[in-house]
Design an enzyme around this catalytic site. Sequence first.
Site, short mmCIF file in Angstrom:
data_model
loop_
_atom_site.label_atom_id
_atom_site.label_comp_id
_atom_site.label_asym_id
_atom_site.label_seq_id
_atom_site.Cartn_x
_atom_site.Cartn_y
_atom_site.Cartn_z
N CYS A 108 62.68 -1.86 -1.82
CA CYS A 108 62.89 -2.98 -0.89
C CYS A 108 64.01 -2.69 0.10
O CYS A 108 64.13 -3.38 1.10
CB CYS A 108 63.15 -4.27 -1.66
SG CYS A 108 64.45 -4.10 -2.87
N GLU B 294 56.92 -5.02 5.94
CA GLU B 294 57.55 -4.07 5.03
C GLU B 294 56.55 -2.94 4.78
O GLU B 294 55.44 -3.18 4.33
CB GLU B 294 57.90 -4.80 3.73
CG GLU B 294 58.80 -4.01 2.83
CD GLU B 294 59.33 -4.85 1.67
OE1 GLU B 294 58.67 -5.83 1.28
OE2 GLU B 294 60.41 -4.51 1.17
N GLU C 19 65.10 -11.67 -5.42
CA GLU C 19 65.28 -10.41 -4.67
C GLU C 19 63.94 -10.11 -4.01
O GLU C 19 63.02 -9.64 -4.67
CB GLU C 19 65.65 -9.27 -5.62
CG GLU C 19 66.97 -9.44 -6.36
CD GLU C 19 68.17 -9.31 -5.45
OE1 GLU C 19 68.01 -8.85 -4.29
OE2 GLU C 19 69.25 -9.69 -5.89
N LYS D 173 58.58 -10.76 -17.88
CA LYS D 173 57.21 -10.33 -17.58
C LYS D 173 57.30 -9.11 -16.68
O LYS D 173 57.59 -9.23 -15.49
CB LYS D 173 56.40 -11.42 -16.87
CG LYS D 173 54.96 -10.96 -16.61
CD LYS D 173 54.29 -11.82 -15.56
CE LYS D 173 53.72 -11.06 -14.38
NZ LYS D 173 53.18 -9.74 -14.57
P1 ADP Z 1 53.66 -6.27 -5.95
O1 ADP Z 1 52.28 -6.76 -6.25
O2 ADP Z 1 53.71 -5.28 -4.85
O3 ADP Z 1 54.38 -5.86 -7.18
P2 ADP Z 1 54.31 -9.01 -5.68
O4 ADP Z 1 55.46 -9.74 -5.13
O5 ADP Z 1 52.95 -9.40 -5.23
O6 ADP Z 1 54.52 -7.48 -5.39
O7 ADP Z 1 54.37 -9.12 -7.23
C1 ADP Z 1 55.57 -8.93 -7.95
C2 ADP Z 1 55.33 -9.37 -9.37
O8 ADP Z 1 55.03 -10.75 -9.37
C3 ADP Z 1 54.16 -8.65 -10.02
O9 ADP Z 1 54.57 -8.16 -11.28
C4 ADP Z 1 53.10 -9.70 -10.16
O10 ADP Z 1 52.43 -9.60 -11.39
C5 ADP Z 1 53.86 -10.99 -10.12
N1 ADP Z 1 53.09 -12.05 -9.47
C6 ADP Z 1 52.22 -11.93 -8.45
N2 ADP Z 1 51.68 -13.12 -8.14
C7 ADP Z 1 52.21 -14.04 -8.99
C8 ADP Z 1 52.06 -15.44 -9.18
N3 ADP Z 1 51.24 -16.17 -8.44
N4 ADP Z 1 52.79 -16.02 -10.16
C9 ADP Z 1 53.62 -15.28 -10.92
N5 ADP Z 1 53.80 -13.97 -10.78
C10 ADP Z 1 53.11 -13.34 -9.83
#
Ligand code: ADP
Length: 481
Positions: free
Chosen positions: A288, A385, A254, A178
Amino acid sequence: MQLANPNLLKTQNYINGEWRDGASTLEVRDPANGDLLAQVADGSAADTEAAVAAASAAFPAWKSKTAGERAAVLKRWYQLIMDNVDDLARILTLEQGKPLAEAKGEIAYGASFIEWFAEECRRAYGQTIPTHNPAMRLSTIRQPVGVVTCITPWNFPNAMITRKAAPALAAGCTVVIKPAVETPLSALALCQLAEEAGLPAGTINMVVGSDAPAIGKVLTEDDRVAKFTFTGSTAVGKLLMAQCASGVKKMSMELGGNAPFIVFDDADLDTAVASCIATKMRNAGQTCVSTNRIYVHEAVHDAFVAKLRTAIEALQVGHGCDDSVSVGPLIHRRAADRVQGLVQDAVEAGASVELGGEYLPHGENYFAPTLITGVNDGMRIAQEEIFGPLAPVQKFTDEDDVIRRANATPYGLAAYVMSENIRRANRVVEALEYGMVACNTGVFSTAVAPFGGCKESGIGREGGVEGMAEFYETKYCCFGA
Ligand code: ADP
């Protein structure tokens, strides 16, 4: 979008070797100017289940291939990516914002994981173990863990995928990915080239979708999934780890960082400034391992700040497709607002903005490369961060004290040490509680070395021999003689 190879612009999900529409679409926009780049299929939990089913069905045949057969397909994938580097970089810059030269660098870096793991999978040696009992023969074999699911972020839309998918596929696993909704075009282009390289249907699957929690639930909880791997924030990582716990999935995480960058009074200041710019301003600070806290010995503080100021003033901000540009926009307005909030908090607590500190008129996602002095460890800017082009400098006087301050964070991803004194450099590198420490350089990540963090920065490693081991199960075999 003008591409030499228009086949690379894919807008559907890739499931079981087929390009499939979603129930609806989502928009992909250029963060530099808001231009609409494409409408992409918005995948659902049901699409994700179909992708997991395809990966599960494809696993037995893929794992049964010899390592050499898998390596041959992966090397074709590597070559196709390198053959299309200009188009892939253009797609990446348009949807993500980083300058074209950096985007090309990311494509080559991302591809290098595919080449390296294609070579490394031939060396999945087991052991014969000197027996504890003459009537028994003991050995180990290494086997692929099974279906691997991945959630990847927008800051490295190509390399964060290859860093996970390449070792998984090389080991004989099949994958469901994804990618981030902000940058799906770079991800889908990789699938197009994987298909052309001859990866069998179902070995690599991709679902783009706006309902991350629903898709994430399938990726972490489906019974057919053996391992989950994630790059993103610590907050989301913790949530996903809890979901993985219900099925005792293997996982690699990560997560976030809060990298200290320590400049001792014996440092070469030109090296220190060049390294600081490289780690701080690359990708507009959205990595990161970006420097988050700059600690400078008081004896060289003013000289370092003057040189850093000159280097930041020389940066050209603008659209990443313009060759003269070295810093692009942030990914979205929310990111720019967060950076502005950190500046405001620091100033209210007594820090001084030496340079920048404001939005730029280029577009709504632009924030000026910024230099702040007079920072202290209590400010939000030193604890969170930053993920933006913001260089916060504070002073120190004593080696033990700066090590203590550098380690005083729940994060443990990357740290930087600038010193020409080899004994001190060794001492400090060993004392820092981080998964990775770079000394006298700001750029260190490579396919051949283990990337990853300790503490709340994550679990597991990507790259190197360690990165391969993440995708094998070691089976102990005991034969009665
Ligand atoms: P950012 O939004 O800055 O990319 P995040 O850690 O919030 O950092 O998100 C990283 C990835 O994880 C994104 O691609 C997001 O779609 C996905 N993500 C965010 N929240 C969830 C969740 N509750 N379950 C699964 N995937 C998530």
